[in-house]
Structures are given as structure tokens and as C-alpha cells.
Design a protein around this motif. Structure first.
Motif, PDB file in Angstrom:
ATOM      1  N   ILE A 421      62.502  26.891  35.073  1.00 32.52           N
ATOM      2  CA  ILE A 421      63.583  27.271  35.953  1.00 32.52           C
ATOM      3  C   ILE A 421      64.690  28.267  35.342  1.00 32.52           C
ATOM      4  O   ILE A 421      65.086  29.195  36.030  1.00 32.52           O
ATOM      5  CB  ILE A 421      64.147  26.199  36.929  1.00 32.52           C
ATOM      6  CG1 ILE A 421      63.299  25.345  37.821  1.00 32.52           C
ATOM      7  CG2 ILE A 421      65.163  26.654  37.562  1.00 32.52           C
ATOM      8  CD1 ILE A 421      63.719  24.056  38.337  1.00 32.52           C
ATOM      9  N   ILE A 422      65.173  27.666  34.354  1.00 31.39           N
ATOM     10  CA  ILE A 422      66.451  28.376  33.722  1.00 31.39           C
ATOM     11  C   ILE A 422      65.910  29.746  33.237  1.00 31.39           C
ATOM     12  O   ILE A 422      66.288  30.894  33.247  1.00 31.39           O
ATOM     13  CB  ILE A 422      66.766  27.816  32.791  1.00 31.39           C
ATOM     14  CG1 ILE A 422      67.627  26.570  33.304  1.00 31.39           C
ATOM     15  CG2 ILE A 422      67.831  28.497  31.934  1.00 31.39           C
ATOM     16  CD1 ILE A 422      68.749  27.019  34.305  1.00 31.39           C
ATOM     17  N   LYS A 423      64.333  29.799  32.730  1.00 31.35           N
ATOM     18  CA  LYS A 423      63.992  31.142  32.061  1.00 31.35           C
ATOM     19  C   LYS A 423      63.652  32.001  33.169  1.00 31.35           C
ATOM     20  O   LYS A 423      64.032  33.211  32.918  1.00 31.35           O
ATOM     21  CB  LYS A 423      62.571  30.612  31.417  1.00 31.35           C
ATOM     22  CG  LYS A 423      62.096  31.648  30.643  1.00 31.35           C
ATOM     23  CD  LYS A 423      60.807  31.524  29.736  1.00 31.35           C
ATOM     24  CE  LYS A 423      60.306  32.427  28.831  1.00 31.35           C
ATOM     25  NZ  LYS A 423      61.515  32.969  27.903  1.00 31.35           N
ATOM     26  N   GLU A 424      63.418  31.667  34.605  1.00 28.56           N
ATOM     27  CA  GLU A 424      62.972  32.566  35.630  1.00 28.56           C
ATOM     28  C   GLU A 424      64.588  32.883  36.017  1.00 28.56           C
ATOM     29  O   GLU A 424      64.584  34.096  36.452  1.00 28.56           O
ATOM     30  CB  GLU A 424      62.486  31.682  36.604  1.00 28.56           C
ATOM     31  CG  GLU A 424      60.906  31.483  36.155  1.00 28.56           C
ATOM     32  CD  GLU A 424      60.296  30.565  37.307  1.00 28.56           C
ATOM     33  OE1 GLU A 424      61.007  30.303  38.197  1.00 28.56           O
ATOM     34  OE2 GLU A 424      59.097  30.207  37.079  1.00 28.56           O
ATOM     35  N   THR A 425      65.338  32.217  36.037  1.00 29.26           N
ATOM     36  CA  THR A 425      66.936  32.306  36.487  1.00 29.26           C
ATOM     37  C   THR A 425      67.516  33.610  35.875  1.00 29.26           C
ATOM     38  O   THR A 425      68.242  34.301  36.218  1.00 29.26           O
ATOM     39  CB  THR A 425      67.716  31.405  36.614  1.00 29.26           C
ATOM     40  OG1 THR A 425      66.982  30.382  37.368  1.00 29.26           O
ATOM     41  CG2 THR A 425      69.163  31.652  37.339  1.00 29.26           C
ATOM     42  N   PHE A 426      67.637  33.338  34.407  1.00 31.88           N
ATOM     43  CA  PHE A 426      68.176  34.349  33.644  1.00 31.88           C
ATOM     44  C   PHE A 426      67.390  35.353  32.879  1.00 31.88           C
ATOM     45  O   PHE A 426      66.217  34.951  32.159  1.00 31.88           O
ATOM     46  CB  PHE A 426      68.928  33.494  32.268  1.00 31.88           C
ATOM     47  CG  PHE A 426      70.031  32.432  33.011  1.00 31.88           C
ATOM     48  CD1 PHE A 426      71.296  33.292  33.536  1.00 31.88           C
ATOM     49  CD2 PHE A 426      69.980  31.389  33.285  1.00 31.88           C
ATOM     50  CE1 PHE A 426      72.200  32.410  34.277  1.00 31.88           C
ATOM     51  CE2 PHE A 426      70.839  30.507  34.027  1.00 31.88           C
ATOM     52  CZ  PHE A 426      71.906  31.064  34.316  1.00 31.88           C
ATOM     53  N   SER A 427      67.872  36.655  32.436  1.00 34.03           N
ATOM     54  CA  SER A 427      66.966  37.736  31.807  1.00 34.03           C
ATOM     55  C   SER A 427      66.896  37.445  30.457  1.00 34.03           C
ATOM     56  O   SER A 427      67.877  37.108  29.749  1.00 34.03           O
ATOM     57  CB  SER A 427      67.764  38.959  32.198  1.00 34.03           C
ATOM     58  OG  SER A 427      67.214  40.042  31.272  1.00 34.03           O
ATOM     59  N   ASP A 428      65.652  37.531  29.855  1.00 38.82           N
ATOM     60  CA  ASP A 428      65.242  37.461  28.423  1.00 38.82           C
ATOM     61  C   ASP A 428      66.169  39.033  27.731  1.00 38.82           C
ATOM     62  O   ASP A 428      66.318  38.760  26.565  1.00 38.82           O
ATOM     63  CB  ASP A 428      64.194  37.590  28.059  1.00 38.82           C
ATOM     64  CG  ASP A 428      63.431  36.069  27.893  1.00 38.82           C
ATOM     65  OD1 ASP A 428      64.215  35.244  27.917  1.00 38.82           O
ATOM     66  OD2 ASP A 428      62.072  35.966  27.618  1.00 38.82           O
ATOM     67  N   GLU A 429      66.424  39.908  28.589  1.00 38.39           N
ATOM     68  CA  GLU A 429      67.044  40.981  27.987  1.00 38.39           C
ATOM     69  C   GLU A 429      68.224  40.897  27.269  1.00 38.39           C
ATOM     70  O   GLU A 429      68.926  41.642  26.632  1.00 38.39           O
ATOM     71  CB  GLU A 429      66.773  42.392  28.889  1.00 38.39           C
ATOM     72  CG  GLU A 429      65.192  42.679  28.985  1.00 38.39           C
ATOM     73  CD  GLU A 429      65.181  43.635  30.155  1.00 38.39           C
ATOM     74  OE1 GLU A 429      66.156  44.301  30.595  1.00 38.39           O
ATOM     75  OE2 GLU A 429      63.977  44.012  30.534  1.00 38.39           O
ATOM     76  N   ASN A 430      68.844  39.909  28.059  1.00 40.85           N
ATOM     77  CA  ASN A 430      70.526  39.711  27.803  1.00 40.85           C
ATOM     78  C   ASN A 430      70.479  38.850  26.620  1.00 40.85           C
ATOM     79  O   ASN A 430      69.996  37.759  26.725  1.00 40.85           O
ATOM     80  CB  ASN A 430      71.202  38.958  29.202  1.00 40.85           C
ATOM     81  CG  ASN A 430      72.572  38.786  28.760  1.00 40.85           C
ATOM     82  OD1 ASN A 430      73.137  37.973  27.875  1.00 40.85           O
ATOM     83  ND2 ASN A 430      73.538  39.253  29.636  1.00 40.85           N
ATOM     84  N   ILE A 431      71.283  39.203  25.614  1.00 34.94           N
ATOM     85  CA  ILE A 431      71.241  38.529  24.547  1.00 34.94           C
ATOM     86  C   ILE A 431      71.839  37.250  24.303  1.00 34.94           C
ATOM     87  O   ILE A 431      71.483  36.282  23.724  1.00 34.94           O
ATOM     88  CB  ILE A 431      71.880  39.333  23.218  1.00 34.94           C
ATOM     89  CG1 ILE A 431      71.429  38.794  21.776  1.00 34.94           C
ATOM     90  CG2 ILE A 431      73.421  39.663  23.409  1.00 34.94           C
ATOM     91  CD1 ILE A 431      71.909  39.703  20.643  1.00 34.94           C
TER      92      ILE A 431
END
Length: 585
Positions: A421-431
């Protein structure tokens, strides 16, 4: 030889000839204050003290010792250490740690009390583990829960009073603050962070029979990292201590590591309680972290001497520090890379932290060069007040409570679902989010390895406490990367083999807001303590400097640039000109 004598001999052997540690362990004084700098064996001393108290029946059944800490991770680490080491010290005598100790951080302890007795205040508090957390400092967020503007403003103001340690306003507004929480938020199963302590204080003050029960139940209180105690936590402790001469007190801390003043840690608290409760002060005096490194021993010692007497420190020997001075920021960055390559060439498994006072253009440049050169690193430049950092924890807390609210059971499948859920909520592109997700994965792993011994209820408390206290940064040192970038505040309580403290320059460390802005020696950065205000600011910044230095287990290095990005000449930090420190050529 009796069991007690055997245990005493084991403890003596465990501590060698450290008279101060043994004085703490065997002290017959009911109230002791232990000054314990980083690396001076505080944890081992604490474990032995608890073991000896149990062996000599100072914690008779059914009573307990209450052990409290500032950070969530520290409280559970103490519990783990006690569980592992007590049986060895107590001759393998079967001891159920939960029968003798209650170990928690302040909020976890208060939540436990509210879970048991909070129904007196409001029936919903029996389900406090399923409450969502409210950041009461945010006016806009408070409005969302149906509060009038004046009520939402009062919650925000109260959070500020706690941070500013405004005792008068904290007490004056206490009743109206708790009334708003009870009447408007608790019915919605929402609770502010500060209210967990405030409602516990209210409950105990208004129900003396409950307070008296706990005052008798806990025959001793041990507090670790005591210097970080805020006003509400101290008010809570005072309820247990006041008019209770029988209770044993063991407070451990280091006034030079008080770096959370900006979020409410009470200044000079260790000295205040020493006088107020006539506590015996014992100062641990042997540094085990740097015992094989004479120059680091001297650096540690001389920094503390500057804190003891800022105007005229008693310095006997000079510490020669490792200092890399560069012409500009580009060269400083290359120096850092060269140093890291040398360290890792000799030992590829070494852990290295690059610490900075704050984020800014300088540290961003270093990180950019590391990225361009494909040097792997972990980005840990978080602060407790970062919007992204707080938002990530808040979402983790919300989703976790949603996942357990039906059956209240912690399972790997649920935490794996939380990760998805958290992985889907927050962008991987944001360091920042990318790094926080790595910490979340590491935390999930620790719940079922290092903390596998906890009961289901304790696991729930650990997870809630971690998210509620924005505590994922405490897992930075477990990240499987050789190089970590971190702020000093995020690094407190953590350790690495080597530490590189960068940008040791005027206006950087210390910075303008910390000390440089009020200093009258900006031309040469030779600090002169000429009034109490300068001394106060100096000691606050020196504490941050000391915490940075003592994150190293083996060696600390300092780096600086002669010129900034605009080619303006900068002075070397006044901290590298302190009496007792030599930076060489």
C-alpha cells in the motif's frame, strides 16, 4: 558462596575495574543520577543494575521496575538486552522479564495506562490502539475533524507551548486542551500526540486511587536519555515521584547530548532534579569506544572540558584531529570520495556516515557528485519536522491501524500488505520517500527477527509507537549500504565505523541561526564567550557537534572548503579552533 555473592562476583568480573560503573550497580542510595557520555558503558551498567536489583529482591513480587526512554527503538532494545543478558547474570535462573520490568517510551507507557483506565475519561479509550493520530500542530488538519476555529487554534498553540517549554501556558491551558480532545476527538477515535501524555496526567491527577496504585506498584523508576525529557513527560514522572520517598530513582543521561531543545527537551533538567530530589551524582569516567585511539579519546575529553568551562577549559593535552581542507566545494567532495575509497579498500565492510548540520547547497552538491559517479549511498537527510517525513509516517500509521482493526493481530502478511500500500501511495522518484520505504522494509524485517520475542500486543505497541513518534530514522544504521548521508539530529543514538563531518565552516557548522548570527568575531571565527547568551547558544551548538563526533566507533574526519560557490572566502569553523583541538596544516 550465596547466590547473591556469586551474582555480585559475576557483575564485578563483567565490569572489570570500572569503579564508577560498579558504584552505580551496587549503590545503596535510593536516588542516583548517572552522567553517561557516549561510549562509556551505560547500557551494560544499566543491565547489571537491574540484575542486581532483582537478585537482591529490590523488586519484590508483584512489584515492577518502570524503565522509560526517550526513543521507541531504545526502549525495545533495552528490553531485548535485558531478556538476553539477565539469565546469564542471574545464574540461568528463569526470569520472566515482564514479571519484573515494564519497559517503554513515555507514549507507550501512557497508552498502556489509558487502555486500562481511560474508560473513566471516555469509553472509547479502551480501543486506543486503533485510534488514528492527529498532528495537533497543524491548524488545517484540526479543522477537518469538526473543531471550531478557536478550538483548532488552541490545539496548535498547545503543541507550540510544549515545544517552547512554556510551563505556565501548558498548565493554564491544560483543562481546555484536554476537554477539546475528550469531547471532540476521542468520540471520533482520533488522538493528538501530546494528548496521550496529557490525558494520562489528567487521569492520574483526578483519580488519586489509580495514581496511588501505580506509585506502589512501581518500586523503582529508571529513565534512560533523561536529558531529552520534555515538560509533559517530566510532569508525568513528577506525579510518581512527589511525596513518594520510598521509590528508587535511577536517571541516566548526558547533558552534553541534549540536542532536542527545539522540540521541547527541558534545559538543565539533570542539574535541576539533582538538587530538587537530593540525588547522588555518579559520573562514568572511562571511554570504551575510543580506548584504542588516543587522539579520539582526547578529542572526546577536550570537547567535554570546553562544555564544563566554556571561558577557560582545563585542557592538559591537545587532540590532533583528521582534517581535510580544500580550496572549494568541488575539491572538498573529491577529498571525501578519495577518503571513502581508501577506507573501503582496506575493509569493504566498513560503514561510513557523512554527517551534516543541515541540508543546503553544499551537501546537495556532494550528493549530486556521488550520484553522477554512481557511488552507492543511502539518503537519510531527514529532520523531525520535514513535511514529507511526517506525511510518510502518518500514512503508515493510518494504514497499519486499518489493517489490524478487525482482529488486532500482527502478521507478516499484513505488514507485507502495508508495504504494498505504501509503495503504491508514495513515488519511487522522490528520494525521501524512496529512502523511507527502505527503512520501512528494514523495520518490518526487525519486527519478526530482533523483536520476535515480543507478544502480539507489544508488537502492536512497537509499530504504533514507531510511526507515531516518526521513528523510522532509528533504523538507518541497519541499511545494507556502506555510505550513509544523514543530519546529526537524525543520527543521534546511531553508530558507524567511520564518520565524516562535512562543511566545517563559518555559517555551516555552527550556522547563522545557531551561533554565527550573534557572534562578534566573524572575521576570524576565534570564539570568545563574553556573555550568558553567547554561552547558552555555544553550549547548544557544541552539543550537536559532540553528538556528531561520538557517532564514530573508530574514527571521525572533518572536511571544509576555503571558498563557497560564489568564490567568497570562508573561515574554518570555530569548533575546530576550540581549546584542545589541533587541525594541523
Amino acid at each position: 558462596m550465596s547466590n547473591v555473592e556469586i551474582i555480585k562476583e559475576k557483575i564485578i568480573n563483567r565490569h572489570g575495574n570500572d569503579k564508577k560503573q560498579l558504584e552505580v550497580v551496587f549503590s545503596k542510595d535510593n536516588r542516583i543520577l548517572v552522567e553517561a557520555p557516549a561510549g562509556f558503558g551505560k547500557t551494560n551498567t544499566m543491565i547489571s543494575k537491574i540484575a542486581y536489583m532483582i537478585a537482591t529482591n529490590q523488586i519484590p513480587n508483584p512489584n515492577k521496575l518502570l524503565a522509560l526512554t526517550f526513543s521507541v527503538n531504545a526502549s525495545y532494545k533495552i528490553k531485548k538486552d535485558v531478556l538476553q543478558q539477565l539469565p546469564v547474570l542471574l545464574e540461568n535462573k528463569k526470569i520472566n522479564v515482564n514479571d519484573k520490568l515494564f519497559v517503554s517510551n513515555y507514549h507507550g507507557f501512557c497508552r498502556n495506562i489509558l487502555k486500562k483506565h481511560g474508560h473513566i475519561i471516555h469509553e472509547n479509550l479502551i480501543d486506543i490502539d486503533k485510534f488514528q493520530s492527529l498532528d495537533d500542530s497543524k491548524f488545517e488538519e484540526n479543522i477537518r475533524y469538526g473543531l471550531y476555529k478557536n478550538e483548532a487554534q488552541l490545539l496548535s498553540d498547545y503543541s507550540l507551548f510544549v515545544k517552547k517549554i512554556d510551563a505556565q501556558k501548558i498548565k493554564e491551558n491544560f483543562q481546555i486542551y484536554t476537554d477539546i480532545v475528550i469531547n471532540k476527538l476521542i468520540p471520533e477515535k482520533v488522538i493528538p500526540f501530546n494528548a496521550i501524555l496529557a490525558l494520562t496526567i489528567k487521569l492520574l491527577r483526578e483519580n488519586p486511587q489509580i495514581l496511588e496504585f501505580y506509585k506502589k506498584y512501581f518500586v523503582a523508576i529508571l529513565v534512560d536519555e533523561f536529558q531529552d525529557t520534555n515538560f509533559l513527560s517530566w510532569w508525568l514522572l513528577h506525579l510518581f515521584i512527589n511525596d513518594n520517598e520510598a521509590i528508587k530513582l535511577i536517571f541516566l543521561g548526558d547533558p552534553l547530548q541534549r540536542i532536542y531543545g527545539f522540540i521541547g527537551a527541558v534545559p538543565d533538567l539533570m542539574n535541576k532534579v539533582k538538587n530538587k530530589y537530593n540525588m547522588k551524582l555518579i559520573q562514568l569516567d572511562k571511554n570504551y569506544r575510543f580506548k584504542d585511539n588516543q587522539q579520539m579519546l582526547l578529542l572526546d575529553y577536550n570537547i567535554r572540558k570546553n562544555a564544563e568551562n566554556p571561558q577557560n577549559p582545563n585542557i592538559e593535552n591537545i587532540a590532533n584531529v583528521k582534517f581535510l581542507y580544500a580550496e572549494n566545494q568541488e575539491q572538498e567532495t573529491l577529498n571525501i570520495i578519495k577518503l571513502i575509497n581508501t577506507i573501503l579498500k582496506n575493509n569493504p565492510d566498513e560503514k561510513i556516515a557523512i554527517l551534516t548540520k543541515q541540508r543546503g547547497r553544499n551537501i546537495d552538491y556532494i550528493i549530486d557528485v556521488f550520484t553522477q559517479k554512481s557511488i552507492p549511498y543511502f539518503y537519510g537527510l531527514f529532520t523531525d519536522e520535514d513535511i514529507q517525513y511526517i506525511k510518510f509516517h502518518k500514512e503508515c500509521l493510518f494504514q497499519f491501524i486499518e489493517l489490524i482493526k478487525n482482529d488486532g493481530i500482527v502478521k507478516k502478511t499484513k505488514l507485507n500488505q502495508l508495504l504494498r500500500i505504501i509503495k503504491e501511495t508514495f513515488s519511487d522518484e522522490n528520494i525521501v520517500y524512496k529512502s523511507l520505504f527502505k527503512l520501512l522494509k528494514k523495520f518490518k524485517e526487525k519486527v519478526f527477527t530482533d523483536f520476535a520475542f515480543l507478544s502480539n500486543e507489544e508488537k502492536i505497541n512497537l509499530i504504533i509507537d514507531t510511526f507515531e513518534n516518526n521513528g523510522l530514522k532509528q533504523y538507518i544504521e541497519f541499511i545494507d549500504t556502506n555510505i550513509i548521508f544523514s543530519t546529526v539530529h537524525a543520527a543521534k543514538g546511531l553508530e558507524w565505523d567511520y564518520v565524516i563531518i562535512v562543511d566545517m565552516e563559518q555559517y555551516s557548522f555552527p550556522n547563522w541561526y545557531g551561533l554565527c548570527g550573534i557572534c562578534e568575531n566573524k572575521k576570524n571565527c576565534q570564539l570568545v564567550i563574553y556573555n550568558k547568551n553567547i554561552e547558552k547558544k555555544f553550549l547548544e551548538e557544541l552539543s550537536v557537534f559532540y553528538v556528531a563526533v561520538t557517532r564514530a566507533k573508530k574514527q571521525v574526519y572533518f572536511t571544509a572548503s576555503k571558498k563557497d560557490f560564489s568564490e567568497k572566502i570562508k573561515n574554518i569553523s570555530c569548533f575546530l579552533h576550540l581549546k584542545g583541538i589541533n587541525i594541523g596544516e
